[in-house]
Design a protein around this motif. Structure first.
Motif, PDB file in Angstrom:
ATOM      1  N   ARG A  30       0.533   2.016  -8.087  1.00 15.00           N
ATOM      2  CA  ARG A  30       0.360   0.588  -8.377  1.00 15.00           C
ATOM      3  C   ARG A  30       1.057  -0.218  -7.285  1.00 15.00           C
ATOM      4  N   ILE A  31       0.627  -1.456  -7.116  1.00 14.99           N
ATOM      5  CA  ILE A  31       1.363  -2.336  -6.221  1.00 14.99           C
ATOM      6  C   ILE A  31       2.615  -2.825  -6.954  1.00 14.99           C
ATOM      7  N   PRO A  32       3.676  -3.172  -6.228  1.00 16.40           N
ATOM      8  CA  PRO A  32       4.937  -3.506  -6.899  1.00 16.40           C
ATOM      9  C   PRO A  32       4.872  -4.782  -7.741  1.00 16.40           C
ATOM     10  N   THR A  33       5.311  -4.658  -8.988  1.00 21.21           N
ATOM     11  CA  THR A  33       5.414  -5.793  -9.898  1.00 21.21           C
ATOM     12  C   THR A  33       6.788  -6.448  -9.731  1.00 21.21           C
ATOM     13  N   ASP A  34       7.002  -7.560 -10.429  1.00 22.61           N
ATOM     14  CA  ASP A  34       8.316  -8.200 -10.410  1.00 22.61           C
ATOM     15  C   ASP A  34       9.390  -7.272 -10.969  1.00 22.61           C
ATOM     16  N   ASP A  35       9.021  -6.470 -11.962  1.00 22.05           N
ATOM     17  CA  ASP A  35       9.978  -5.502 -12.506  1.00 22.05           C
ATOM     18  C   ASP A  35      10.360  -4.462 -11.446  1.00 22.05           C
ATOM     19  N   ASP A  36       9.374  -4.053 -10.647  1.00 25.60           N
ATOM     20  CA  ASP A  36       9.672  -3.115  -9.561  1.00 25.60           C
ATOM     21  C   ASP A  36      10.597  -3.759  -8.529  1.00 25.60           C
ATOM     22  N   VAL A  37      10.321  -5.030  -8.228  1.00 23.28           N
ATOM     23  CA  VAL A  37      11.175  -5.765  -7.290  1.00 23.28           C
ATOM     24  C   VAL A  37      12.608  -5.806  -7.816  1.00 23.28           C
ATOM     25  N   GLU A  63       0.823  -1.205   0.000  1.00 18.97           N
ATOM     26  CA  GLU A  63       0.000   0.000   0.000  1.00 18.97           C
ATOM     27  C   GLU A  63       0.861   1.260   0.000  1.00 18.97           C
ATOM     28  N   ARG A  64       1.958   1.261   0.741  1.00 20.20           N
ATOM     29  CA  ARG A  64       2.873   2.403   0.726  1.00 20.20           C
ATOM     30  C   ARG A  64       3.443   2.605  -0.679  1.00 20.20           C
ATOM     31  N   TYR A  65       3.769   1.496  -1.331  1.00 14.70           N
ATOM     32  CA  TYR A  65       4.300   1.575  -2.697  1.00 14.70           C
ATOM     33  C   TYR A  65       3.226   2.104  -3.650  1.00 14.70           C
ATOM     34  N   ARG A  66       1.979   1.634  -3.473  1.00 16.59           N
ATOM     35  CA  ARG A  66       0.884   2.094  -4.335  1.00 16.59           C
ATOM     36  C   ARG A  66       0.636   3.591  -4.139  1.00 16.59           C
ATOM     37  N   ALA A  67       0.738   4.044  -2.871  1.00 17.28           N
ATOM     38  CA  ALA A  67       0.529   5.466  -2.600  1.00 17.28           C
ATOM     39  C   ALA A  67       1.590   6.326  -3.284  1.00 17.28           C
TER      40      ALA A  67
END
Length: 275
Positions: A79-86, A71-75
């Motif tokens: 968006r919620i973190p994808t594998d690419d974000d990871v 939720e912090r990442y979405r804020a």
């Protein structure tokens, strides 16, 4: 030719941070906090410790799956973190980890003496870690300068699956020429590391006070009063409960006595899979 159970141990497979080096396991946990912060997402040290023992990409993926962190990442990004974000966070984590690994590279008090005693009992010293090889190379280099040179090292990205899968421990078995997994002990300060050893068919020893679960420096650990320390041991034993370690001890300094006990049990015909 018939199968004969081993009657004594042949090898110990040791974790690194929180087991032999870096009392309190601060090197990996603090860097997770810093890596997320560089993306504008706050993760607490306590949160970062939760998946400790996994490979670092998997660790970050697990953190990103926590609803509060997602939720912090979405804020921040919508968006919620994808594998690419990871992967982006991991790619920032890695240079930070390499840059700061030396800050927390000190050997845990009593480690060298304990390992010397194990070698005196004829045991080989294998090792594995949640660190990838590029970090492990630096950790091994620093440890060597402090007098610790194991017989073998397996990083998490040198096998198809890291912890809690058994691949790293089994790779040590192969490299060290061990005849039976039941003649091995896996020592770790995290539940994925204990599951790794259990899944590999080894004896397992969980460290309650030197690593991630307690999360204190050596000085803070030594300054805990006896009542508080006992409370912490009870709390930490519950963390390890589902991974079913055969033994729980405070630090690696107590390991030689455990080795003697396991050798006694092996001589009586006991096997790790039966307890």
């Amino acid at each position: 030719m018939k199968y004969e159970q081993p009657t004594q141990l042949q090898a110990v497979i040791l974790d690194w941070a929180g087991t032999v080096v870096d009392f309190g396991s601060f090197a990996p946990t603090q860097i997770f906090v810093e890596a997320f912060r560089e993306f504008g997402v706050e993760v607490s040290l306590e949160e970062s410790r939760g998946p400790m023992g996994m490979g670092k990409w998997d660790h970050i993926r697990t953190l990103c799956n926590i609803p509060e962190i997602a939720e912090r990442y979405r804020a921040k990004f919508g968006r919620i973190p994808t594998d690419d974000d990871v992967t982006d966070i991991y790619n920032r984590f890695m240079p930070l980890q390499i840059e700061k690994i030396a800050v927390h590279s000190a050997l845990i008090p009593g480690a060298l003496d304990a390992i010397s005693l194990l070698r005196g009992k004829g045991l080989k010293i294998g090792t594995c870690s949640g660190y990838p090889k590029v970090v492990m190379d630096k950790v091994v280099e620093l440890a060597g300068k402090n007098g610790y040179i194991p017989d073998h090292v397996v990083a998490t990205d040198e096998v198809p699956n890291g912890r809690p899968y058994p691949a790293q421990s089994l790779q040590n078995v192969i490299a060290l020429g061990i005849s039976d997994v039941s003649a091995c002990v896996k020592v770790d300060d995290t539940w994925p590391g204990i599951l790794e050893g259990r899944s590999a068919g080894m004896w397992t020893v969980a460290l309650t006070c030197s690593g991630n679960a307690l999360g204190l420096s050596y000085e803070e650990y030594k300054n805990l009063d006896a009542v508080e320390l006992d409370k912490e041991r009870v709390r930490i034993s519950k963390i390890f409960e589902d991974s079913k370690p055969h033994y729980l001890i405070d630090t690696i300094a107590e390991l030689p006595a455990v080795i003697d006990d396991i050798n006694s049990r092996l001589a009586k015909g006991e096997m790790p899979q039966c307890s």
